[in-house]
Design a protein around this motif. Structure first.
Motif, short mmCIF file in Angstrom:
data_model
loop_
_atom_site.label_atom_id
_atom_site.label_comp_id
_atom_site.label_asym_id
_atom_site.label_seq_id
_atom_site.Cartn_x
_atom_site.Cartn_y
_atom_site.Cartn_z
N MET A 1 30.14 41.32 36.72
CA MET A 1 31.48 41.08 37.24
C MET A 1 32.48 41.24 36.09
O MET A 1 32.25 40.76 34.99
N ASN A 2 33.58 41.92 36.40
CA ASN A 2 34.56 42.10 35.33
C ASN A 2 35.36 40.81 35.10
O ASN A 2 35.37 39.92 35.94
N LYS A 3 35.99 40.73 33.94
CA LYS A 3 36.64 39.48 33.53
C LYS A 3 37.76 39.02 34.46
O LYS A 3 37.82 37.84 34.80
N PRO A 4 38.68 39.91 34.87
CA PRO A 4 39.74 39.41 35.76
C PRO A 4 39.18 38.77 37.04
O PRO A 4 39.67 37.73 37.47
N LEU A 5 38.16 39.37 37.61
CA LEU A 5 37.59 38.81 38.83
C LEU A 5 36.83 37.52 38.55
O LEU A 5 36.81 36.61 39.39
N ALA A 6 36.24 37.41 37.39
CA ALA A 6 35.57 36.16 37.02
C ALA A 6 36.58 35.02 36.89
O ALA A 6 36.35 33.91 37.37
N TYR A 7 37.72 35.30 36.26
CA TYR A 7 38.77 34.29 36.16
C TYR A 7 39.32 33.94 37.54
O TYR A 7 39.59 32.78 37.83
N LEU A 8 39.51 34.95 38.37
CA LEU A 8 40.01 34.71 39.72
C LEU A 8 39.03 33.84 40.51
O LEU A 8 39.44 32.89 41.19
N THR A 21 40.59 30.69 53.58
CA THR A 21 40.89 31.99 52.96
C THR A 21 40.39 32.02 51.52
O THR A 21 39.78 33.00 51.10
N ALA A 22 40.63 30.95 50.78
CA ALA A 22 40.15 30.88 49.40
C ALA A 22 38.64 30.97 49.36
O ALA A 22 38.07 31.67 48.51
N GLU A 23 37.99 30.27 50.28
CA GLU A 23 36.53 30.30 50.31
C GLU A 23 36.02 31.70 50.63
O GLU A 23 35.06 32.17 50.01
N TYR A 24 36.66 32.38 51.55
CA TYR A 24 36.24 33.73 51.91
C TYR A 24 36.43 34.70 50.73
O TYR A 24 35.55 35.50 50.44
N ILE A 25 37.57 34.60 50.04
CA ILE A 25 37.80 35.46 48.87
C ILE A 25 36.79 35.15 47.78
O ILE A 25 36.25 36.06 47.13
N PHE A 26 36.52 33.87 47.55
CA PHE A 26 35.54 33.44 46.56
C PHE A 26 34.19 34.09 46.85
O PHE A 26 33.55 34.66 45.96
N LYS A 27 33.76 34.01 48.10
CA LYS A 27 32.46 34.59 48.48
C LYS A 27 32.49 36.12 48.38
O LYS A 27 31.49 36.73 48.00
N LYS A 28 33.61 36.71 48.69
CA LYS A 28 33.75 38.16 48.59
C LYS A 28 33.53 38.61 47.14
O LYS A 28 32.84 39.59 46.87
N ILE A 29 34.11 37.86 46.21
CA ILE A 29 33.94 38.19 44.79
C ILE A 29 32.49 37.99 44.38
O ILE A 29 31.91 38.83 43.69
N GLU A 30 31.90 36.87 44.79
CA GLU A 30 30.51 36.58 44.43
C GLU A 30 29.55 37.62 44.97
O GLU A 30 28.61 38.02 44.29
N GLN A 31 29.74 38.05 46.19
CA GLN A 31 28.79 38.95 46.85
C GLN A 31 29.13 40.41 46.64
O GLN A 31 28.26 41.26 46.78
N GLY A 32 30.38 40.69 46.33
CA GLY A 32 30.81 42.07 46.18
C GLY A 32 30.44 42.66 44.84
O GLY A 32 30.18 41.95 43.88
N HIS A 33 30.42 43.93 44.83
CA HIS A 33 30.16 44.66 43.58
C HIS A 33 31.36 45.53 43.31
O HIS A 33 31.37 46.72 43.62
N ALA A 72 45.69 34.16 31.31
CA ALA A 72 46.95 34.61 31.91
C ALA A 72 46.97 36.12 32.06
O ALA A 72 47.37 36.65 33.11
N LYS A 73 46.52 36.82 31.04
CA LYS A 73 46.50 38.29 31.08
C LYS A 73 45.55 38.80 32.16
O LYS A 73 45.88 39.71 32.92
N GLN A 74 44.37 38.21 32.23
CA GLN A 74 43.37 38.66 33.21
C GLN A 74 43.86 38.40 34.65
O GLN A 74 43.70 39.25 35.52
N LEU A 75 44.43 37.23 34.89
CA LEU A 75 44.94 36.92 36.22
C LEU A 75 46.13 37.80 36.56
O LEU A 75 46.29 38.23 37.70
#
Length: 83
Positions: A1-8, A21-33, A72-75
């Motif tokens: 996982m890239n850094k900006p998405l890890a911070y997100l 919505t937050a939970e869905y986005i969180f899972k999308k990041i975890e499961q997505g490539h 801050a930069k990554q987000l």
């Protein structure tokens, strides 16, 4: 996982207990490539995009106040792609 998405993903964990919505986005990041932040942002629904638009300015401000320039930069990299 890239850094900006890890911070997100990390900040989203603070919202998952009160926002579906937050939970869905969180899972999308975890499961997505997602090789890039851009590919992630393109996968967002309007609702997800609006949610991130509503929380990221405050989270970036908080990171700046804590003098965490890296976070801050990554987000901000993700935030800029939302428009």
């Amino acid at each position: 996982m890239n850094k900006p998405l890890a911070y997100l993903r990390e900040i989203l964990s603070n919202y998952t207990d009160r926002s579906d919505t937050a939970e869905y986005i969180f899972k999308k990041i975890e499961q997505g490539h997602f090789p890039t932040e851009e590919s992630f942002v393109r996968s967002l629904s309007d609702e997800e995009n609006n949610f991130l638009n509503s929380i990221l300015p405050e989270e970036i401000k908080h990171a700046n106040n804590e003098q965490d320039e890296t976070r801050a930069k990554q987000l901000n990299e993700v935030y800029e792609l939302l428009f």
